[in-house]
Enzyme design. Structure first.
Site, PDB file in Angstrom:
ATOM      1  N   GLU A  91       3.427  67.042 -16.430  1.00 32.05           N
ATOM      2  CA  GLU A  91       2.085  66.546 -16.110  1.00 32.05           C
ATOM      3  C   GLU A  91       2.274  65.268 -15.320  1.00 32.05           C
ATOM      4  OE1 GLU A  91      -0.180  68.516 -16.573  1.00 32.05           O
ATOM      5  OE2 GLU A  91       0.597  69.836 -18.135  1.00 32.05           O
ATOM      6  N   CYS A 135      -4.266  58.891 -14.884  1.00 32.12           N
ATOM      7  CA  CYS A 135      -3.582  59.778 -13.939  1.00 32.12           C
ATOM      8  C   CYS A 135      -4.553  60.661 -13.169  1.00 32.12           C
ATOM      9  CB  CYS A 135      -2.550  60.630 -14.668  1.00 32.12           C
ATOM     10  SG  CYS A 135      -3.218  61.627 -16.014  1.00 32.12           S
TER      11      CYS A 135
END
Length: 475
Positions: free
Chosen positions: A220, A254
């Site tokens: 990720e 993010c």
């Protein structure tokens, strides 16, 4: 001369390897935990997390220098609790074997898939959401029946101490263990699966280390997540959602909107609305209790370096909100900032920003906006503000991103039944939802042969009946 015996301390690699061996031996000894055992573990996990809310809020505030306790409660604790609730509700269904169709030749047999734990899962988590991004993979791995080794970021020591104490109280070390130390040594362990959340650069190194043992990885990562605002949709609701997504946790998210694509005729309107809505969100300016600092001086200097480089190359840097100059009154705090005139020779055009800075680009047609996105690595998230018309469909069809939120920001990550993950440079693999359970499970295919098996007619010695059967299946 007196010689003193000194017992050599084990290296991080040796220490990690020992824990892995203990966990793998325990898994092989005890086998897959039952549904009841997994649910019990999840229930205890939830209760322990809620009981430590205050300690977690204080620890994250310490690690960041200043972070809104409401943001911590919402994005860290609520996020994990909701994920646990989702897994509790759906775990029986996730674990249930699924039937698969049987081939015609073997129609009297049966096929099924059984989801088996992988064994020992490694989790490497980042500093920006040190609870959520540590514990969501951990609880997913527990739900799938695995043992877990967690290595969080060294940048959040106070939070790590709270998590380590909680996990040690909840689980024996052969089930869940949290470690600190050399990240490369951890990445190189022969796990049954490794989950990494962090930067693309470090993700490459993690994947390379894992490949030595052919360990499958879920990465990720991040990237520059675009926000496309359709012409005529610079509304207070849209801009307020962008303010929320960009400034939550000081932009250290993010999936934060990295830059905005706005129709060239509406850029001034957008900036004025952005400034006004930042003032509404943070009436006390950048030293507000609700406004989060940058995690440390190193990351703060990265962000100010991006701004300095942009200025040097001719960009217009505009601080917005109330009294932006007061950001200097609090350590490593950066005022909300928009940047105009960004060109490809600027670092800010290529590096993930990870702070409260929003470059704004103008476009003439929606195709121009799509082409700008597609000329860059595939992002972790994409945001589109506009009506349900051909432009929206065009954006969805012609761009590729990990996930999309329409007429909002960030909230796709809060949908427990949607998979979460990147694509290309923004990552690989998914967790959240049934996809997360299946990522950390082995889908074992099982065929049970029936009493009558047509393939027996296709065994030597071959004859005319064999030819007739082959001609039937190849008709």
């Amino acid at each position: 001369m007196t010689v003193t015996d000194v017992t050599a301390q084990p290296t991080d690699a040796e220490r990690f390897q020992h824990i892995l061996q203990v966990q793998r031996a325990a898994y092989l000894r005890d086998g897959a935990p039952s549904l009841a055992a997994r649910r019990s573990d999840l229930a205890r996990f939830k209760a322990a997390l809620i009981a430590r809310r205050g300690a977690i809020e204080e620890a994250i505030n310490t690690d960041f220098g200043h972070r809104s306790r409401h943001e911590t409660a919402f994005m860290e604790i609520v996020g994990v609790v909701q994920n646990i609730d989702y897994l509790q509700r759906n775990l029986r269904r996730f674990m249930r074997p699924t039937r698969r169709r049987i081939d015609l030749l073997l129609r009297f047999g049966s096929n099924r898939i059984e989801y088996q734990p992988l064994g020992v899962v490694g989790v490497i988590s980042p500093w920006n959401y040190p609870v959520n991004l540590s514990l969501v993979p951990v609880v997913t791995a527990i739900a799938a029946g695995n043992r877990v080794m967690l290595k969080p970021s060294k940048l959040t020591p106070a939070t790590n101490a709270v998590l380590a104490a909680m996990l040690a109280e909840l689980f024996p070390p052969e089930q869940v263990t949290m470690v600190s130390g050399d990240g490369s040594a951890f990445s190189g362990l022969p796990f049954d699966h490794l989950v990494f959340t962090g930067s693309t650069e470090v993700g490459r190194a993690v994947m390379k280390a894992a490949s030595e043992h052919l360990v499958p990885v879920t990465l990720e990562l991040g990237g520059k997540s675009p926000t496309i605002v359709a012409k005529g949709h610079v509304t207070d609701q849209a801009v307020s959602d962008i303010v929320f997504g960009k400034l939550l946790s000081g932009g250290q998210t993010c999936i934060a909107p990295d830059y905005a694509l706005v129709h060239e005729s509406e850029i001034d309107t957008f900036i004025a609305s952005f400034d006004r809505l930042v003032k509404a969100a943070y009436p006390d300016g950048p030293t507000s209790d609700d406004y989060t600092s940058i995690v440390d001086d190193k990351q703060y200097k990265v962000l100010t370096g991006l701004l300095d480089d942009a200025r040097t190359h001719g960009a217009q840097v505009i601080e917005v909100g109330h009294r932006p100059h007061e950001a200097a009154d609090r350590p490593h705090t950066l005022a909300p900032t928009v940047v105009l005139g960004v060109t490809d020779d600027m670092r800010i055009a290529h590096e993930e920003i990870f702070g409260p800075i929003l470059p704004i680009f103008g476009y003439r047609t929606i195709d121009d906006a799509i082409d700008y996105v597609n000329a860059r690595p595939r992002p972790l998230a994409l945001y589109y503000f506009g009506g349900d018309g051909p432009d929206r469909r065009n954006v969805l069809d012609r761009t590729t991103s990990g996930n999309v939120t329409i007429n909002g920001t960030l909230m796709h990550v809060a949908q427990d039944d949607l998979p979460f993950g990147g694509v290309g440079a923004s990552g690989m693999g998914k967790y959240h939802g049934i996809e997360g359970f299946r990522t950390l499970s082995h889908p074992k295919g099982i065929y049970t042969q029936g009493r009558w098996n047509a393939t027996r007619l296709l065994r030597a010695p071959f004859n005319k009946r064999t030819d007739a059967l082959l001609n039937f299946f190849l008709r």
